[in-house]
Design a protein around this motif. Structure first.
Motif, PDB file in Angstrom:
ATOM      1  N   ASP A   8       1.103  -1.043   0.156  1.00  0.00           N
ATOM      2  CA  ASP A   8       0.155   0.216   0.022  1.00  0.00           C
ATOM      3  C   ASP A   8       0.496   1.357  -0.254  1.00  0.00           C
ATOM      4  N   VAL A   9       0.967   1.346  -1.111  1.00  0.00           N
ATOM      5  CA  VAL A   9       2.229   3.012  -1.192  1.00  0.00           C
ATOM      6  C   VAL A   9       1.607   4.213  -0.184  1.00  0.00           C
ATOM      7  N   ALA A  10       0.616   4.394  -0.454  1.00  0.00           N
ATOM      8  CA  ALA A  10       0.673   6.025   0.120  1.00  0.00           C
ATOM      9  C   ALA A  10       0.007   6.135   1.267  1.00  0.00           C
ATOM     10  N   GLN A  11       0.072   4.333   2.295  1.00  0.00           N
ATOM     11  CA  GLN A  11      -0.344   4.611   3.158  1.00  0.00           C
ATOM     12  C   GLN A  11       1.499   4.240   4.452  1.00  0.00           C
ATOM     13  N   THR A  12       1.948   3.740   3.085  1.00  0.00           N
ATOM     14  CA  THR A  12       3.678   2.815   3.382  1.00  0.00           C
ATOM     15  C   THR A  12       3.887   5.148   3.456  1.00  0.00           C
ATOM     16  N   LEU A  13       4.032   5.887   2.869  1.00  0.00           N
ATOM     17  CA  LEU A  13       4.351   7.348   2.415  1.00  0.00           C
ATOM     18  C   LEU A  13       3.621   7.651   3.447  1.00  0.00           C
ATOM     19  N   SER A  14       2.547   8.015   3.908  1.00  0.00           N
ATOM     20  CA  SER A  14       2.011   8.208   5.318  1.00  0.00           C
ATOM     21  C   SER A  14       2.893   7.817   6.531  1.00  0.00           C
ATOM     22  N   VAL A  15       3.051   6.404   6.570  1.00  0.00           N
ATOM     23  CA  VAL A  15       3.545   5.975   7.248  1.00  0.00           C
ATOM     24  C   VAL A  15       5.036   7.275   7.513  1.00  0.00           C
ATOM     25  N   LEU A  16       5.925   7.082   6.687  1.00  0.00           N
ATOM     26  CA  LEU A  16       7.431   7.337   6.546  1.00  0.00           C
ATOM     27  C   LEU A  16       7.284   8.922   7.192  1.00  0.00           C
ATOM     28  N   LYS A  17       6.274   9.448   6.103  1.00  0.00           N
ATOM     29  CA  LYS A  17       5.909  11.317   6.356  1.00  0.00           C
ATOM     30  C   LYS A  17       5.917  11.546   8.253  1.00  0.00           C
ATOM     31  N   VAL A  18       5.081  11.111   8.724  1.00  0.00           N
ATOM     32  CA  VAL A  18       4.876  11.211  10.633  1.00  0.00           C
ATOM     33  C   VAL A  18       6.116  11.378  11.024  1.00  0.00           C
ATOM     34  N   ASP A  59     -12.234  -3.568  27.798  1.00  0.00           N
ATOM     35  CA  ASP A  59     -12.691  -4.516  27.621  1.00  0.00           C
ATOM     36  C   ASP A  59     -11.926  -5.407  27.246  1.00  0.00           C
ATOM     37  N   PRO A  60     -12.085  -6.764  27.419  1.00  0.00           N
ATOM     38  CA  PRO A  60     -10.702  -7.488  26.993  1.00  0.00           C
ATOM     39  C   PRO A  60     -10.797  -7.892  25.428  1.00  0.00           C
ATOM     40  N   LEU A  61      -9.374  -7.906  25.026  1.00  0.00           N
ATOM     41  CA  LEU A  61      -9.046  -7.996  23.764  1.00  0.00           C
ATOM     42  C   LEU A  61      -8.242  -9.346  23.047  1.00  0.00           C
ATOM     43  N   GLU A  62      -8.772 -10.238  22.701  1.00  0.00           N
ATOM     44  CA  GLU A  62      -7.782 -11.576  22.467  1.00  0.00           C
ATOM     45  C   GLU A  62      -7.190 -11.509  21.201  1.00  0.00           C
ATOM     46  N   ILE A  63      -5.944 -11.300  21.204  1.00  0.00           N
ATOM     47  CA  ILE A  63      -5.566 -10.432  19.810  1.00  0.00           C
ATOM     48  C   ILE A  63      -4.895 -12.094  19.521  1.00  0.00           C
ATOM     49  N   PRO A  64      -5.361 -12.667  17.485  1.00  0.00           N
ATOM     50  CA  PRO A  64      -5.022 -13.794  17.304  1.00  0.00           C
ATOM     51  C   PRO A  64      -3.383 -13.774  17.473  1.00  0.00           C
ATOM     52  N   ASP A  65      -2.249 -14.347  18.325  1.00  0.00           N
ATOM     53  CA  ASP A  65      -0.869 -14.768  18.492  1.00  0.00           C
ATOM     54  C   ASP A  65      -0.348 -14.899  16.870  1.00  0.00           C
ATOM     55  N   GLY A  66       0.873 -14.058  17.057  1.00  0.00           N
ATOM     56  CA  GLY A  66       1.464 -13.153  15.825  1.00  0.00           C
ATOM     57  C   GLY A  66       0.779 -12.655  15.040  1.00  0.00           C
ATOM     58  N   ALA A  67      -0.219 -11.586  15.384  1.00  0.00           N
ATOM     59  CA  ALA A  67      -1.326 -11.023  15.117  1.00  0.00           C
ATOM     60  C   ALA A  67      -1.046  -9.258  15.395  1.00  0.00           C
ATOM     61  N   GLY A  68      -0.703  -9.523  16.042  1.00  0.00           N
ATOM     62  CA  GLY A  68      -0.342  -8.404  17.495  1.00  0.00           C
ATOM     63  C   GLY A  68      -0.164  -7.116  16.087  1.00  0.00           C
ATOM     64  N   SER A  69       1.572  -7.260  15.717  1.00  0.00           N
ATOM     65  CA  SER A  69       1.811  -5.389  15.226  1.00  0.00           C
ATOM     66  C   SER A  69       0.927  -5.355  13.827  1.00  0.00           C
ATOM     67  N   LEU A  70      -0.092  -6.236  13.553  1.00  0.00           N
ATOM     68  CA  LEU A  70      -0.750  -6.259  12.192  1.00  0.00           C
ATOM     69  C   LEU A  70      -1.540  -5.263  12.340  1.00  0.00           C
ATOM     70  N   ALA A  71      -2.395  -5.515  14.206  1.00  0.00           N
ATOM     71  CA  ALA A  71      -3.749  -5.446  14.220  1.00  0.00           C
ATOM     72  C   ALA A  71      -3.481  -3.879  14.442  1.00  0.00           C
ATOM     73  N   THR A  72      -2.018  -3.769  15.800  1.00  0.00           N
ATOM     74  CA  THR A  72      -1.536  -1.950  15.696  1.00  0.00           C
ATOM     75  C   THR A  72      -1.619  -1.097  14.862  1.00  0.00           C
ATOM     76  N   VAL A  73      -0.899  -2.041  13.520  1.00  0.00           N
ATOM     77  CA  VAL A  73      -0.823  -1.151  12.315  1.00  0.00           C
ATOM     78  C   VAL A  73      -2.058  -0.584  11.182  1.00  0.00           C
ATOM     79  N   LEU A  74      -2.845  -1.279  11.414  1.00  0.00           N
ATOM     80  CA  LEU A  74      -4.487  -1.289  11.216  1.00  0.00           C
ATOM     81  C   LEU A  74      -4.640  -0.273  11.820  1.00  0.00           C
ATOM     82  N   LEU A  75      -4.802   0.194  13.719  1.00  0.00           N
ATOM     83  CA  LEU A  75      -5.579   1.125  14.181  1.00  0.00           C
ATOM     84  C   LEU A  75      -4.734   2.249  14.514  1.00  0.00           C
ATOM     85  N   TRP A  76      -3.261   2.048  14.006  1.00  0.00           N
ATOM     86  CA  TRP A  76      -2.591   3.354  13.823  1.00  0.00           C
ATOM     87  C   TRP A  76      -3.534   4.242  12.317  1.00  0.00           C
ATOM     88  N   ALA A  77      -3.915   3.506  11.443  1.00  0.00           N
ATOM     89  CA  ALA A  77      -4.084   3.583  10.099  1.00  0.00           C
ATOM     90  C   ALA A  77      -5.905   4.120  10.209  1.00  0.00           C
TER      91      ALA A  77
END
Length: 281
Positions: free
Chosen positions: A12-22, A257-275
Protein backbone atom coordinates in the motif's frame (compact mmCIF):
# COMPACT_ATOMS: atom_id res chain seq x y z
CA UNK A 1 24.12 0.45 -8.65
CA UNK A 2 20.44 0.01 -9.55
CA UNK A 3 18.20 -2.97 -8.80
CA UNK A 4 14.63 -3.85 -7.81
CA UNK A 5 13.26 -5.69 -4.80
CA UNK A 6 10.02 -7.70 -5.00
CA UNK A 7 7.13 -7.12 -2.62
CA UNK A 8 5.36 -10.05 -1.01
CA UNK A 9 1.69 -9.45 -1.81
CA UNK A 10 0.79 -5.80 -2.43
CA UNK A 11 2.46 -2.73 -0.97
CA UNK A 12 0.00 0.00 0.00
CA UNK A 13 2.19 2.83 -1.33
CA UNK A 14 0.02 5.69 -0.09
CA UNK A 15 -0.14 4.33 3.45
CA UNK A 16 3.59 3.54 3.48
CA UNK A 17 4.40 7.10 2.48
CA UNK A 18 1.95 8.37 5.09
CA UNK A 19 3.75 6.44 7.83
CA UNK A 20 7.17 7.60 6.61
CA UNK A 21 5.97 11.20 6.53
CA UNK A 22 4.95 11.12 10.21
CA UNK A 23 8.55 10.42 11.23
CA UNK A 24 10.44 12.08 8.36
CA UNK A 25 13.20 14.58 9.22
CA UNK A 26 13.97 17.16 6.53
CA UNK A 27 17.70 17.15 7.29
CA UNK A 28 17.87 13.35 7.13
CA UNK A 29 15.81 12.37 4.12
CA UNK A 30 13.94 13.63 1.09
CA UNK A 31 10.41 12.25 0.90
CA UNK A 32 8.64 12.90 -2.42
CA UNK A 33 4.99 11.92 -2.08
CA UNK A 34 4.20 12.65 -5.73
CA UNK A 35 7.04 10.49 -7.07
CA UNK A 36 6.55 7.91 -4.28
CA UNK A 37 10.25 8.07 -3.47
CA UNK A 38 12.50 8.45 -0.48
CA UNK A 39 16.18 9.37 -0.38
CA UNK A 40 18.40 8.72 2.63
CA UNK A 41 22.01 8.13 3.55
CA UNK A 42 22.42 4.62 4.93
CA UNK A 43 25.28 3.20 6.99
CA UNK A 44 26.79 0.00 5.55
CA UNK A 45 30.12 -1.57 6.41
CA UNK A 46 31.04 1.46 8.49
CA UNK A 47 30.60 3.82 5.51
CA UNK A 48 27.75 6.05 4.33
CA UNK A 49 25.97 5.73 0.99
CA UNK A 50 23.21 7.87 -0.53
CA UNK A 51 20.29 5.62 -1.49
CA UNK A 52 16.99 6.43 -3.20
CA UNK A 53 13.93 4.20 -3.30
CA UNK A 54 10.90 4.37 -5.60
CA UNK A 55 7.86 2.54 -4.26
CA UNK A 56 5.25 0.69 -6.30
CA UNK A 57 2.61 -1.89 -5.29
CA UNK A 58 4.70 -4.83 -6.53
CA UNK A 59 8.34 -3.77 -6.22
CA UNK A 60 10.79 -1.19 -4.90
CA UNK A 61 13.38 0.26 -7.26
CA UNK A 62 16.71 1.09 -5.64
CA UNK A 63 19.35 3.56 -6.83
CA UNK A 64 22.41 3.66 -4.58
CA UNK A 65 26.08 4.51 -4.28
CA UNK A 66 26.57 1.30 -2.33
CA UNK A 67 29.22 -0.99 -3.87
CA UNK A 68 28.24 -4.42 -5.15
CA UNK A 69 29.99 -6.20 -2.26
CA UNK A 70 27.54 -4.61 0.20
CA UNK A 71 24.37 -5.21 -1.83
CA UNK A 72 23.13 -8.11 0.29
CA UNK A 73 23.49 -6.01 3.46
CA UNK A 74 21.60 -3.16 1.81
CA UNK A 75 18.83 -5.54 0.70
CA UNK A 76 18.47 -6.80 4.28
CA UNK A 77 18.18 -3.23 5.58
CA UNK A 78 15.52 -2.20 3.06
CA UNK A 79 13.54 -5.42 3.50
CA UNK A 80 13.52 -4.99 7.26
CA UNK A 81 12.78 -1.26 7.09
CA UNK A 82 9.76 -1.55 4.78
CA UNK A 83 8.76 -5.13 5.56
CA UNK A 84 8.80 -6.09 1.88
CA UNK A 85 9.00 -9.90 2.40
CA UNK A 86 6.30 -9.78 5.07
CA UNK A 87 3.41 -12.10 4.17
CA UNK A 88 0.35 -10.51 5.74
CA UNK A 89 -2.20 -13.06 4.53
CA UNK A 90 -2.10 -15.12 7.71
CA UNK A 91 -2.30 -12.05 9.92
CA UNK A 92 -5.28 -10.67 8.01
CA UNK A 93 -7.03 -14.04 8.12
CA UNK A 94 -6.64 -14.12 11.90
CA UNK A 95 -7.86 -10.55 12.42
CA UNK A 96 -10.91 -11.05 10.19
CA UNK A 97 -12.30 -13.22 12.99
CA UNK A 98 -12.47 -10.19 15.33
CA UNK A 99 -15.67 -8.21 14.82
CA UNK A 100 -14.20 -5.00 16.24
CA UNK A 101 -11.33 -5.00 13.71
CA UNK A 102 -13.38 -5.88 10.64
CA UNK A 103 -13.83 -2.19 9.60
CA UNK A 104 -10.06 -1.64 9.64
CA UNK A 105 -9.33 -4.93 7.88
CA UNK A 106 -11.81 -4.09 5.12
CA UNK A 107 -10.58 -0.51 4.70
CA UNK A 108 -6.84 -1.31 4.69
CA UNK A 109 -6.32 -4.72 3.05
CA UNK A 110 -2.60 -4.38 2.26
CA UNK A 111 -0.85 -2.86 5.26
CA UNK A 112 2.47 -3.96 6.67
CA UNK A 113 4.69 -2.84 9.52
CA UNK A 114 7.13 -0.05 8.61
CA UNK A 115 10.22 -0.03 10.82
CA UNK A 116 13.59 1.73 10.74
CA UNK A 117 16.74 1.14 8.71
CA UNK A 118 18.80 0.78 11.89
CA UNK A 119 18.07 -0.58 15.38
CA UNK A 120 19.81 2.28 17.20
CA UNK A 121 17.75 4.78 15.19
CA UNK A 122 14.58 2.97 16.27
CA UNK A 123 15.80 3.07 19.85
CA UNK A 124 16.74 6.75 19.95
CA UNK A 125 13.67 7.89 18.03
CA UNK A 126 11.51 6.03 20.52
CA UNK A 127 13.29 7.54 23.54
CA UNK A 128 12.99 11.04 22.09
CA UNK A 129 9.30 10.50 21.39
CA UNK A 130 8.25 9.21 24.83
CA UNK A 131 5.09 10.92 26.13
CA UNK A 132 5.09 13.74 23.55
CA UNK A 133 3.38 14.31 20.20
CA UNK A 134 4.95 13.08 16.96
CA UNK A 135 5.51 16.66 15.79
CA UNK A 136 7.36 17.52 19.01
CA UNK A 137 9.38 14.31 18.68
CA UNK A 138 10.37 15.26 15.12
CA UNK A 139 11.56 18.66 16.37
CA UNK A 140 13.80 17.06 19.00
CA UNK A 141 15.10 14.44 16.56
CA UNK A 142 15.86 17.08 13.91
CA UNK A 143 18.06 19.00 16.36
CA UNK A 144 19.79 15.78 17.41
CA UNK A 145 20.48 14.71 13.83
CA UNK A 146 21.60 18.19 12.77
CA UNK A 147 24.20 18.46 15.52
CA UNK A 148 25.48 14.89 15.90
CA UNK A 149 24.71 13.27 12.53
CA UNK A 150 27.53 13.36 10.00
CA UNK A 151 26.70 15.46 6.93
CA UNK A 152 27.02 13.51 3.68
CA UNK A 153 28.22 15.09 0.43
CA UNK A 154 24.65 14.87 -0.90
CA UNK A 155 23.60 17.37 1.78
CA UNK A 156 21.66 14.96 4.01
CA UNK A 157 22.70 14.00 7.53
CA UNK A 158 23.22 10.45 8.71
CA UNK A 159 21.38 9.42 11.86
CA UNK A 160 23.92 9.67 14.74
CA UNK A 161 25.49 6.46 15.97
CA UNK A 162 25.51 5.23 19.56
CA UNK A 163 29.18 6.02 20.19
CA UNK A 164 29.01 9.67 19.13
CA UNK A 165 25.85 10.09 21.20
CA UNK A 166 27.26 8.44 24.33
CA UNK A 167 30.39 10.61 24.23
CA UNK A 168 28.27 13.65 25.09
CA UNK A 169 27.21 14.37 28.65
CA UNK A 170 23.53 14.60 29.50
CA UNK A 171 23.96 18.36 29.91
CA UNK A 172 25.50 18.66 26.45
CA UNK A 173 22.71 16.57 24.94
CA UNK A 174 20.16 18.75 26.69
CA UNK A 175 21.63 21.83 25.00
CA UNK A 176 21.73 20.09 21.62
CA UNK A 177 18.21 18.64 21.74
CA UNK A 178 16.70 21.39 23.89
CA UNK A 179 14.71 19.00 26.00
CA UNK A 180 14.28 18.43 29.76
CA UNK A 181 17.42 17.18 31.48
CA UNK A 182 15.68 13.93 32.46
CA UNK A 183 15.09 13.08 28.78
CA UNK A 184 18.69 13.96 27.88
CA UNK A 185 19.88 11.72 30.72
CA UNK A 186 17.83 8.85 29.32
CA UNK A 187 19.25 9.45 25.83
CA UNK A 188 22.80 9.39 27.19
CA UNK A 189 22.12 6.36 29.41
CA UNK A 190 20.55 4.32 26.60
CA UNK A 191 23.29 5.24 24.09
CA UNK A 192 25.98 4.23 26.61
CA UNK A 193 24.13 0.95 27.27
CA UNK A 194 23.84 0.25 23.54
CA UNK A 195 27.58 0.78 22.98
CA UNK A 196 28.65 -1.47 25.84
CA UNK A 197 25.79 -3.98 26.10
CA UNK A 198 22.78 -3.55 23.83
CA UNK A 199 24.39 -4.10 20.45
CA UNK A 200 25.75 -7.45 21.64
CA UNK A 201 22.31 -8.60 22.79
CA UNK A 202 20.46 -7.74 19.58
CA UNK A 203 20.47 -11.34 18.34
CA UNK A 204 18.70 -12.42 21.53
CA UNK A 205 15.68 -10.17 21.36
CA UNK A 206 14.13 -10.89 24.75
CA UNK A 207 17.48 -10.40 26.51
CA UNK A 208 17.89 -7.13 24.61
CA UNK A 209 14.43 -5.91 25.65
CA UNK A 210 14.76 -7.03 29.27
CA UNK A 211 18.11 -5.29 29.60
CA UNK A 212 16.74 -2.16 27.94
CA UNK A 213 13.70 -1.95 30.23
CA UNK A 214 15.93 -2.29 33.29
CA UNK A 215 17.38 1.15 32.49
CA UNK A 216 16.05 4.20 34.34
CA UNK A 217 13.74 6.21 32.10
CA UNK A 218 12.63 3.21 29.99
CA UNK A 219 9.13 1.87 30.58
CA UNK A 220 6.85 -0.84 29.14
CA UNK A 221 5.62 1.33 26.23
CA UNK A 222 9.19 2.03 25.14
CA UNK A 223 10.09 -1.63 25.37
CA UNK A 224 7.07 -2.67 23.30
CA UNK A 225 7.49 0.09 20.71
CA UNK A 226 11.14 -0.89 20.16
CA UNK A 227 10.08 -4.54 19.97
CA UNK A 228 7.48 -3.61 17.37
CA UNK A 229 9.23 -1.11 15.08
CA UNK A 230 12.85 -1.88 15.91
CA UNK A 231 12.83 -5.68 16.17
CA UNK A 232 9.67 -6.31 14.11
CA UNK A 233 8.11 -8.70 16.64
CA UNK A 234 4.84 -9.88 15.10
CA UNK A 235 3.21 -10.70 18.44
CA UNK A 236 3.40 -7.16 19.89
CA UNK A 237 0.06 -5.40 20.28
CA UNK A 238 0.65 -1.86 21.50
CA UNK A 239 -2.56 -1.42 23.49
CA UNK A 240 -0.94 1.16 25.80
CA UNK A 241 -0.21 3.45 22.83
CA UNK A 242 -2.27 6.65 22.84
CA UNK A 243 -3.21 6.39 19.14
CA UNK A 244 -4.21 2.73 19.51
CA UNK A 245 -6.39 3.65 22.52
CA UNK A 246 -8.04 6.42 20.52
CA UNK A 247 -8.72 4.14 17.55
CA UNK A 248 -10.18 1.46 19.80
CA UNK A 249 -12.45 4.05 21.42
CA UNK A 250 -13.64 5.05 17.93
CA UNK A 251 -14.56 1.40 17.35
CA UNK A 252 -16.49 1.33 20.61
CA UNK A 253 -13.91 -0.69 22.55
CA UNK A 254 -13.46 0.41 26.16
CA UNK A 255 -10.10 0.27 27.94
CA UNK A 256 -11.51 -2.29 30.33
CA UNK A 257 -12.82 -4.53 27.56
CA UNK A 258 -10.80 -7.74 27.11
CA UNK A 259 -9.03 -8.08 23.77
CA UNK A 260 -7.82 -11.42 22.50
CA UNK A 261 -5.56 -10.65 19.56
CA UNK A 262 -4.60 -13.89 17.78
CA UNK A 263 -1.02 -15.01 18.29
CA UNK A 264 1.34 -13.52 15.70
CA UNK A 265 -1.11 -10.82 14.58
CA UNK A 266 -0.49 -8.17 17.23
CA UNK A 267 1.76 -5.99 15.12
CA UNK A 268 -0.70 -6.00 12.22
CA UNK A 269 -3.57 -5.14 14.56
CA UNK A 270 -1.51 -2.19 15.85
CA UNK A 271 -0.72 -1.00 12.33
CA UNK A 272 -4.38 -1.24 11.30
CA UNK A 273 -5.49 0.83 14.29
CA UNK A 274 -2.81 3.45 13.63
CA UNK A 275 -4.04 3.71 10.04
CA UNK A 276 -7.67 3.90 11.09
CA UNK A 277 -6.96 6.76 13.49
CA UNK A 278 -4.84 8.64 10.94
CA UNK A 279 -7.58 8.52 8.30
CA UNK A 280 -10.18 9.56 10.86
CA UNK A 281 -8.16 12.69 11.57
Amino acid sequence: MNFTLPVSGVLDVAQTLSVLKVHSLANQEILDLHAASIKRVLRLGGEYYATKLWLSPTEVTVETQTPQRLQSELVDIINSWLGLPQDQLQGYAKLETLDMLKPAVKRFPNLRLIGYPDLFEALMTTILGQQISTSAARTLATRYVQELGERHECGLHVFPDALSTSQNTAEELQQIIRCPLSRAQTVQRVAHWYVHTGQYLAESQEDFLDSLQALKGVGPWTRDYVALRGLRQQSIFLRTDLVVKRALATLGVKQTDPLEIPDGAGSLATVLLWALDTKKN
